[in-house]
Enzyme design. Sequence first.
Site, mmCIF file in Angstrom:
data_model
loop_
_atom_site.group_PDB
_atom_site.id
_atom_site.type_symbol
_atom_site.label_atom_id
_atom_site.label_comp_id
_atom_site.label_asym_id
_atom_site.label_seq_id
_atom_site.Cartn_x
_atom_site.Cartn_y
_atom_site.Cartn_z
ATOM 1 N N HIS A 57 0.847 -1.190 0.000
ATOM 2 C CA HIS A 57 0.000 0.000 0.000
ATOM 3 C C HIS A 57 0.884 1.242 0.000
ATOM 4 O O HIS A 57 2.024 1.214 0.474
ATOM 5 C CB HIS A 57 -0.893 0.025 1.241
ATOM 6 C CG HIS A 57 -1.993 -0.984 1.217
ATOM 7 N ND1 HIS A 57 -3.159 -0.817 1.930
ATOM 8 C CD2 HIS A 57 -2.121 -2.168 0.569
ATOM 9 C CE1 HIS A 57 -3.946 -1.849 1.728
ATOM 10 N NE2 HIS A 57 -3.340 -2.688 0.919
ATOM 11 N N GLU A 59 0.905 3.904 1.814
ATOM 12 C CA GLU A 59 1.396 4.343 3.125
ATOM 13 C C GLU A 59 2.577 3.512 3.595
ATOM 14 O O GLU A 59 3.553 4.047 4.131
ATOM 15 C CB GLU A 59 0.284 4.240 4.190
ATOM 16 C CG GLU A 59 -0.930 5.061 3.904
ATOM 17 C CD GLU A 59 -2.037 4.304 3.189
ATOM 18 O OE1 GLU A 59 -3.211 4.506 3.547
ATOM 19 O OE2 GLU A 59 -1.738 3.500 2.269
ATOM 20 N N CYS A 87 -6.420 2.088 5.613
ATOM 21 C CA CYS A 87 -7.043 0.823 5.994
ATOM 22 C C CYS A 87 -6.486 0.412 7.363
ATOM 23 O O CYS A 87 -5.570 1.051 7.882
ATOM 24 C CB CYS A 87 -6.730 -0.241 4.938
ATOM 25 S SG CYS A 87 -5.009 -0.793 4.969
#
Length: 169
Positions: A57, A59, A87
């Site tokens: 992801h 991040e 998430c």
Amino acid sequence: MFTQEEKDKYMNLAIEQARIAEKQDEVPIGAIVIDPEGNVVGRGYNRRELDQDATQHAEIIAIREACDQIGYWRLVDCSIFITLEPCPMCAGAIINSRIKNVFFGAYDPKAGASGSVIDLFAVEKFNHHPEVEGGVKENETSQMLTQFFRAIRAKKKAEKLAMKNKSEE
């Protein structure tokens, strides 16, 4: 704290990362980590499809790069700008890396861990609680995601129609 102009500037950098993902047929999500002086120390965009890795992801990638740049796993006094609400996995990484401020664009009603589905940043038992602000350039970040998924659905529909036409020949 950040002025609205600074928040927009940094979110635009995260949007640039999302555009890189989009050009590679990845979900257009981007993130950047800013150090206390306002320098970008980490950048990331979604790479799940490219790497066939569920943890890739935006991040996570940006946090890893920031840790490498700073030379320490604690990103105390750093801020992260993300085009989509984190998430649960990414919220956990933000908590564990001790990031001070979280700014995100679009809300994620299916997997958002900053209030949309659950708010992990507000769980009292965790040892770190970043400041969070959602909705930074929300219209632009939401539109980018909506257009991406709309295009995917249109492509699938066209492929299905082409297969049907071919079978009828």
